[in-house]
Design a protein around this motif. Sequence first.
Motif, PDB file in Angstrom:
ATOM      1  N   LEU A  38      66.672  62.318  40.290  1.00 11.94           N
ATOM      2  CA  LEU A  38      68.128  62.359  40.421  1.00 11.94           C
ATOM      3  C   LEU A  38      68.524  61.155  41.262  1.00 11.94           C
ATOM      4  O   LEU A  38      68.275  61.114  42.467  1.00 11.94           O
ATOM      5  N   LEU A  39      69.101  60.153  40.612  1.00 14.83           N
ATOM      6  CA  LEU A  39      69.374  58.873  41.261  1.00 14.83           C
ATOM      7  C   LEU A  39      70.870  58.645  41.345  1.00 14.83           C
ATOM      8  O   LEU A  39      71.622  59.046  40.456  1.00 14.83           O
ATOM      9  N   GLY A  40      71.303  57.989  42.410  1.00 17.46           N
ATOM     10  CA  GLY A  40      72.725  57.699  42.543  1.00 17.46           C
ATOM     11  C   GLY A  40      73.019  57.008  43.857  1.00 17.46           C
ATOM     12  O   GLY A  40      72.197  57.017  44.778  1.00 17.46           O
ATOM     13  N   PRO A  41      74.215  56.405  43.983  1.00 17.25           N
ATOM     14  CA  PRO A  41      74.605  55.737  45.233  1.00 17.25           C
ATOM     15  C   PRO A  41      74.782  56.755  46.360  1.00 17.25           C
ATOM     16  O   PRO A  41      74.774  57.969  46.125  1.00 17.25           O
ATOM     17  N   ASN A  42      74.968  56.263  47.574  1.00 16.94           N
ATOM     18  CA  ASN A  42      75.301  57.136  48.701  1.00 16.94           C
ATOM     19  C   ASN A  42      76.543  57.954  48.372  1.00 16.94           C
ATOM     20  O   ASN A  42      77.520  57.434  47.840  1.00 16.94           O
ATOM     21  N   GLY A  43      76.483  59.247  48.695  1.00 23.41           N
ATOM     22  CA  GLY A  43      77.643  60.104  48.480  1.00 23.41           C
ATOM     23  C   GLY A  43      77.872  60.524  47.050  1.00 23.41           C
ATOM     24  O   GLY A  43      78.903  61.125  46.728  1.00 23.41           O
ATOM     25  N   ALA A  44      76.910  60.242  46.156  1.00 25.04           N
ATOM     26  CA  ALA A  44      77.090  60.556  44.736  1.00 25.04           C
ATOM     27  C   ALA A  44      76.967  62.053  44.448  1.00 25.04           C
ATOM     28  O   ALA A  44      77.437  62.532  43.415  1.00 25.04           O
ATOM     29  N   LYS A 207      61.551  61.387  33.521  1.00 23.34           N
ATOM     30  CA  LYS A 207      62.945  61.386  33.091  1.00 23.34           C
ATOM     31  C   LYS A 207      63.834  61.252  34.315  1.00 23.34           C
ATOM     32  O   LYS A 207      63.463  61.668  35.415  1.00 23.34           O
ATOM     33  N   VAL A 208      65.011  60.649  34.129  1.00 26.84           N
ATOM     34  CA  VAL A 208      65.957  60.517  35.242  1.00 26.84           C
ATOM     35  C   VAL A 208      67.379  60.804  34.773  1.00 26.84           C
ATOM     36  O   VAL A 208      67.717  60.661  33.596  1.00 26.84           O
ATOM     37  N   SER A 209      68.190  61.226  35.734  1.00 25.24           N
ATOM     38  CA  SER A 209      69.641  61.263  35.542  1.00 25.24           C
ATOM     39  C   SER A 209      70.267  60.436  36.643  1.00 25.24           C
ATOM     40  O   SER A 209      69.898  60.575  37.816  1.00 25.24           O
ATOM     41  N   ILE A 210      71.187  59.562  36.264  1.00 27.46           N
ATOM     42  CA  ILE A 210      71.942  58.780  37.245  1.00 27.46           C
ATOM     43  C   ILE A 210      73.263  59.506  37.486  1.00 27.46           C
ATOM     44  O   ILE A 210      74.006  59.809  36.553  1.00 27.46           O
ATOM     45  N   ILE A 211      73.514  59.810  38.763  1.00 31.33           N
ATOM     46  CA  ILE A 211      74.697  60.578  39.156  1.00 31.33           C
ATOM     47  C   ILE A 211      75.651  59.677  39.920  1.00 31.33           C
ATOM     48  O   ILE A 211      75.225  58.890  40.770  1.00 31.33           O
ATOM     49  N   GLY A 214      79.565  62.777  41.573  1.00 34.19           N
ATOM     50  CA  GLY A 214      79.291  64.176  41.272  1.00 34.19           C
ATOM     51  C   GLY A 214      79.038  64.502  39.820  1.00 34.19           C
ATOM     52  O   GLY A 214      78.862  65.673  39.463  1.00 34.19           O
ATOM     53  N   SER A 215      79.007  63.475  38.955  1.00 38.25           N
ATOM     54  CA  SER A 215      78.780  63.707  37.519  1.00 38.25           C
ATOM     55  C   SER A 215      77.613  62.859  37.033  1.00 38.25           C
ATOM     56  O   SER A 215      77.314  61.797  37.604  1.00 38.25           O
ATOM     57  N   ILE A 216      76.968  63.307  35.976  1.00 42.49           N
ATOM     58  CA  ILE A 216      75.882  62.534  35.375  1.00 42.49           C
ATOM     59  C   ILE A 216      76.486  61.466  34.464  1.00 42.49           C
ATOM     60  O   ILE A 216      77.273  61.776  33.569  1.00 42.49           O
ATOM     61  N   ASN A 233      66.503  44.567  32.726  1.00 47.24           N
ATOM     62  CA  ASN A 233      65.060  44.336  32.794  1.00 47.24           C
ATOM     63  C   ASN A 233      64.322  45.436  33.532  1.00 47.24           C
ATOM     64  O   ASN A 233      63.102  45.545  33.454  1.00 47.24           O
ATOM     65  N   ASN A 234      65.079  46.235  34.283  1.00 40.85           N
ATOM     66  CA  ASN A 234      64.470  47.310  35.054  1.00 40.85           C
ATOM     67  C   ASN A 234      65.525  48.377  35.331  1.00 40.85           C
ATOM     68  O   ASN A 234      66.698  48.232  34.972  1.00 40.85           O
ATOM     69  N   LEU A 235      65.096  49.451  35.986  1.00 42.96           N
ATOM     70  CA  LEU A 235      66.008  50.566  36.255  1.00 42.96           C
ATOM     71  C   LEU A 235      67.111  50.182  37.238  1.00 42.96           C
ATOM     72  O   LEU A 235      68.223  50.699  37.156  1.00 42.96           O
ATOM     73  N   GLU A 236      66.820  49.251  38.126  1.00 41.80           N
ATOM     74  CA  GLU A 236      67.843  48.800  39.070  1.00 41.80           C
ATOM     75  C   GLU A 236      68.997  48.125  38.338  1.00 41.80           C
ATOM     76  O   GLU A 236      70.168  48.316  38.681  1.00 41.80           O
ATOM     77  N   ASP A 237      68.689  47.329  37.306  1.00 40.44           N
ATOM     78  CA  ASP A 237      69.747  46.701  36.496  1.00 40.44           C
ATOM     79  C   ASP A 237      70.622  47.763  35.832  1.00 40.44           C
ATOM     80  O   ASP A 237      71.848  47.642  35.796  1.00 40.44           O
ATOM     81  N   VAL A 238      69.992  48.799  35.301  1.00 40.86           N
ATOM     82  CA  VAL A 238      70.733  49.906  34.665  1.00 40.86           C
ATOM     83  C   VAL A 238      71.645  50.568  35.684  1.00 40.86           C
ATOM     84  O   VAL A 238      72.828  50.828  35.423  1.00 40.86           O
ATOM     85  N   PHE A 239      71.094  50.830  36.854  1.00 39.52           N
ATOM     86  CA  PHE A 239      71.812  51.511  37.931  1.00 39.52           C
ATOM     87  C   PHE A 239      73.072  50.736  38.317  1.00 39.52           C
ATOM     88  O   PHE A 239      74.155  51.311  38.444  1.00 39.52           O
TER      89      PHE A 239
END
Length: 251
Positions: A38-44, A207-211, A214-216, A233-239
């Motif tokens: 479960l990935l996301g910025p601060n406060g996500a 598997k991951v969900s980017i939040i 408060g939403s995916i 090129n990587n997950l950070e770019d997607v994020f």
Amino acid sequence: MNLSVIHINNVYKKYKGADVFSINNLSLEINKGEIYGLLGPNGAGKTTLISMLCGLLKPTSGQITIKGLSFKDNAKQIKQTIGVVPQEYALYPTLTAYENLMYFGAMYGLSGTDLKFKVTESLEHLGLSKFQNKKIRTFSGGMKRRVNLIAGILHQPEILFLDEPTVGVDVQSKNVIMEHLKMLNKNGTTIVYTSHHLNEAETFCSKVSIIDNGSIVASGTPKELMQNSTGANNLEDVFIQLTGEALRDYA
């Protein structure tokens, strides 16, 4: 066939006095044996979501079930099947590592020779045997993280929740922690974890969900998310593409 062990259906969470929802109409299924990030910025909303999955917070509305059971009706049964490793150290600084783990093991209902064996074996696996009689307050951050992890897995949970398990640790401790988690997963433990370390998540998660807010905003394997994001090129770019580059400071 994949078997869903965590089912989240239209969940909302709003803290008392808050203007906005911390979790906003979130639905998600996590299958047995997955390593789910479960990935996301601060406060996500990541920690809020993990706290609800562990039964520490109640949703404002919506439903969460663990192995088909709800906390409302089956809290004791659920808590026997899950392990929780919080971001903050849940340890007593004036007790030794061994004393801490004996205490937490007893809380999970372990006792006697079985408990002593599990504590000793776990300390050895995570490179802490020679420090077992030292007080936690003398430990480095990486050592505390490893003891924190052991405290959450002594009862061999089927599902393990981890909130930033490698934050603020040295490279060697991080490697030991991640290898141990991979071994647990190989032996059948479903892992749900949050992290700001996107390179770590990219190689660790099935598997991951980017939040965000408060939403995916996206879900899939790391490879799928990279393929579906132009120029990533990587997950950070997607994020960054999905959540933007604005700072997410909050207090």
